[in-house]
Design a protein around this motif. Structure first.
Motif, PDB file in Angstrom:
ATOM      1  N   CYS A  26      -0.248   0.618  -2.658  1.00  7.41           N
ATOM      2  CA  CYS A  26      -1.058   1.824  -2.409  1.00  7.41           C
ATOM      3  C   CYS A  26      -1.989   2.150  -3.576  1.00  7.41           C
ATOM      4  CB  CYS A  26      -0.148   3.027  -2.149  1.00  7.41           C
ATOM      5  SG  CYS A  26       0.557   3.046  -0.503  1.00  7.41           S
ATOM      6  N   ARG A  31      -7.794  -3.410   0.005  1.00  4.18           N
ATOM      7  CA  ARG A  31      -7.859  -3.166   1.444  1.00  4.18           C
ATOM      8  C   ARG A  31      -6.431  -3.130   1.981  1.00  4.18           C
ATOM      9  NH1 ARG A  31     -11.145  -8.040   3.379  1.00  4.18           N
ATOM     10  NH2 ARG A  31      -9.780  -7.655   5.132  1.00  4.18           N
ATOM     11  N   LYS A  33      -4.520  -0.349   2.647  1.00  4.96           N
ATOM     12  CA  LYS A  33      -3.635   0.672   2.089  1.00  4.96           C
ATOM     13  C   LYS A  33      -2.781   1.323   3.166  1.00  4.96           C
ATOM     14  CE  LYS A  33      -6.007   1.916  -2.088  1.00  4.96           C
ATOM     15  NZ  LYS A  33      -6.391   2.995  -2.967  1.00  4.96           N
ATOM     16  N   TRP A  34      -3.276   1.367   4.401  1.00  3.71           N
ATOM     17  CA  TRP A  34      -2.481   1.950   5.471  1.00  3.71           C
ATOM     18  C   TRP A  34      -1.239   1.113   5.725  1.00  3.71           C
ATOM     19  CZ3 TRP A  34      -1.404  -0.874   9.807  1.00  3.71           C
ATOM     20  CH2 TRP A  34      -2.175  -2.025  10.006  1.00  3.71           C
ATOM     21  N   LEU A  35      -1.345  -0.200   5.544  1.00  6.44           N
ATOM     22  CA  LEU A  35      -0.197  -1.074   5.729  1.00  6.44           C
ATOM     23  C   LEU A  35       0.818  -0.867   4.607  1.00  6.44           C
ATOM     24  CD1 LEU A  35       0.906  -3.299   7.557  1.00  6.44           C
ATOM     25  CD2 LEU A  35      -0.224  -4.947   6.084  1.00  6.44           C
ATOM     26  N   ALA A  37       1.186   1.951   2.956  1.00  8.99           N
ATOM     27  CA  ALA A  37       1.792   3.259   3.215  1.00  8.99           C
ATOM     28  C   ALA A  37       2.846   3.154   4.319  1.00  8.99           C
ATOM     29  CB  ALA A  37       0.720   4.261   3.596  1.00  8.99           C
ATOM     30  N   LEU A  38       2.592   2.336   5.316  1.00  7.30           N
ATOM     31  CA  LEU A  38       3.569   2.112   6.371  1.00  7.30           C
ATOM     32  C   LEU A  38       4.804   1.405   5.815  1.00  7.30           C
ATOM     33  CD1 LEU A  38       4.061   2.358   9.429  1.00  7.30           C
ATOM     34  CD2 LEU A  38       3.052   0.098   9.658  1.00  7.30           C
TER      35      LEU A  38
END
Length: 60
Positions: A26, A31, A33-35, A37-38
């Protein structure tokens, strides 16, 4: 071999590693970052499940 007493502790290293690597993912200009965070969310859920299993195993 009976692993009943060990079973609640098996997932803790994996959950901690996922949490640390997700937090590292994070930070910084990357690139996906949503992954990351998940991954942090799933690792936190796994760690919470492990502690629930430990508390449940400690009760008589």
């Amino acid at each position: 071999m009976d692993l009943t007493g060990v079973r609640p502790f098996i997932g803790i290293p994996f959950a901690l590693a996922g949490l640390v690597l997700g937090i590292v993912g994070c930070t910084g200009p990357r690139r996906g970052k949503w992954l990351a965070a998940l991954a942090v969310a799933i690792a936190a859920l796994g760690l919470a499940a492990e502690f629930i299993m430990i508390v449940g195993a400690a009760r008589p």
